[in-house]
Design a protein around this motif. Structure first.
Motif, short mmCIF file in Angstrom:
data_model
loop_
_atom_site.label_atom_id
_atom_site.label_comp_id
_atom_site.label_asym_id
_atom_site.label_seq_id
_atom_site.Cartn_x
_atom_site.Cartn_y
_atom_site.Cartn_z
N THR A 141 0.83 -1.20 -0.03
CA THR A 141 0.04 0.00 -0.20
C THR A 141 1.01 1.16 -0.13
OG1 THR A 141 -0.29 0.05 2.39
CG2 THR A 141 -1.80 -1.09 1.24
N TYR A 142 0.33 2.19 -0.20
CA TYR A 142 1.03 3.76 -0.21
C TYR A 142 1.68 3.76 1.03
CZ TYR A 142 1.85 8.68 -0.81
OH TYR A 142 2.24 9.90 -1.04
N SER A 167 3.41 2.01 -9.90
CA SER A 167 2.29 1.54 -11.03
C SER A 167 1.24 1.18 -10.13
CB SER A 167 2.76 0.72 -11.86
OG SER A 167 3.67 -0.46 -11.46
N LYS A 168 0.07 1.26 -10.47
CA LYS A 168 -1.06 0.60 -9.92
C LYS A 168 -1.24 -0.76 -10.10
CE LYS A 168 -5.55 2.55 -8.84
NZ LYS A 168 -6.47 3.54 -9.15
N GLU A 172 -6.08 -1.71 -3.55
CA GLU A 172 -5.34 -0.60 -3.21
C GLU A 172 -3.80 -0.72 -3.34
OE1 GLU A 172 -6.55 0.40 0.61
OE2 GLU A 172 -8.69 0.72 -0.12
N LEU A 174 0.21 -1.15 -4.78
CA LEU A 174 0.97 -0.37 -5.78
C LEU A 174 2.45 -1.21 -5.91
CD1 LEU A 174 0.98 3.24 -4.29
CD2 LEU A 174 -0.41 2.59 -6.36
#
Length: 197
Positions: A141-142, A167-168, A172, A174
């Motif tokens: 996650t972020y 990149s996604k 949720e 990344l």
């Protein structure tokens, strides 16, 4: 008496007026020749010497100013050497570089990240040190990625995160592709050997 009647081989017999003019002209020619062939070269030499004197005075002033602050410069050099040694000590040794991969893996796992890949890159000579890159691909996650970056920055050794690409992924999550760069001081071993002697 006419000028054409003057005998140049017997100037002493000339009338006083002509003798005076002749002596004045001869004296002027002699003075001109003396000035041109003797005085001018000496004046030019004097100018060169004066310029040299000016340069020497300026050099003396600079050196006098430096010598007046010599103790301050020496103290500053000691301080700079201490800072330099501190920075060198923050660079990992060869053994610490080998364990750096484990440290990064541990930090990633501790922050809940999944490692897709972690590999050594090609070492690069950058002057006083050798750049050692580690190519990393992690998923999280972020917040997890932010904590991972903060923990890497908090390592006692210098590690720089470079070429970050996010990149996604699914949900949720990344994917972070990053190059972690550290540096090894080339003369560290030689310095330690000198210290032992």
């Amino acid at each position: 008496m006419d000028i054409n009647d003057l005998d140049f081989e017997n100037v002493g017999s000339w009338p006083a007026l002509y003798r005076g003019v002749f002596i004045a002209l001869a004296g002027a020619l002699f003075a001109g020749a003396f000035y041109y062939y003797v005085t001018i070269p000496q004046l030019e030499q004097l100018k060169v010497v004066e310029d040299k004197e000016h340069t020497l005075k300026e050099n003396f002033k600079v050196k006098a100013a430096l010598s007046a602050n010599l103790e301050a410069y020496r103290a500053q050099m000691v301080e700079i050497n201490i800072i330099f040694e501190g920075l060198i000590n923050k660079l990992p040794s060869t053994k610490e570089i080998a364990s750096l991969l484990d440290d990064i893996s541990f930090i990633g796992g501790d922050n809940g990240l999944q490692f897709k890949s972690i590999n050594w890159g090609a070492k690069k000579d950058v002057g006083l040190s050798v750049e050692v890159p580690i190519s990393i691909q992690v998923v999280g996650t972020y917040d997890q990625l932010g904590s991972f970056a903060a923990d890497i920055a908090a390592l006692p050794r210098i590690v720089i995160l470079d070429n970050l690409r996010l990149s996604k992924g699914s949900k949720e999550l990344l994917t972070l592709n990053v190059i972690a760069k550290t540096y090894r001081y080339k003369n560290k071993k030689a310095k330690k050997k000198k210290g032992k002697k």
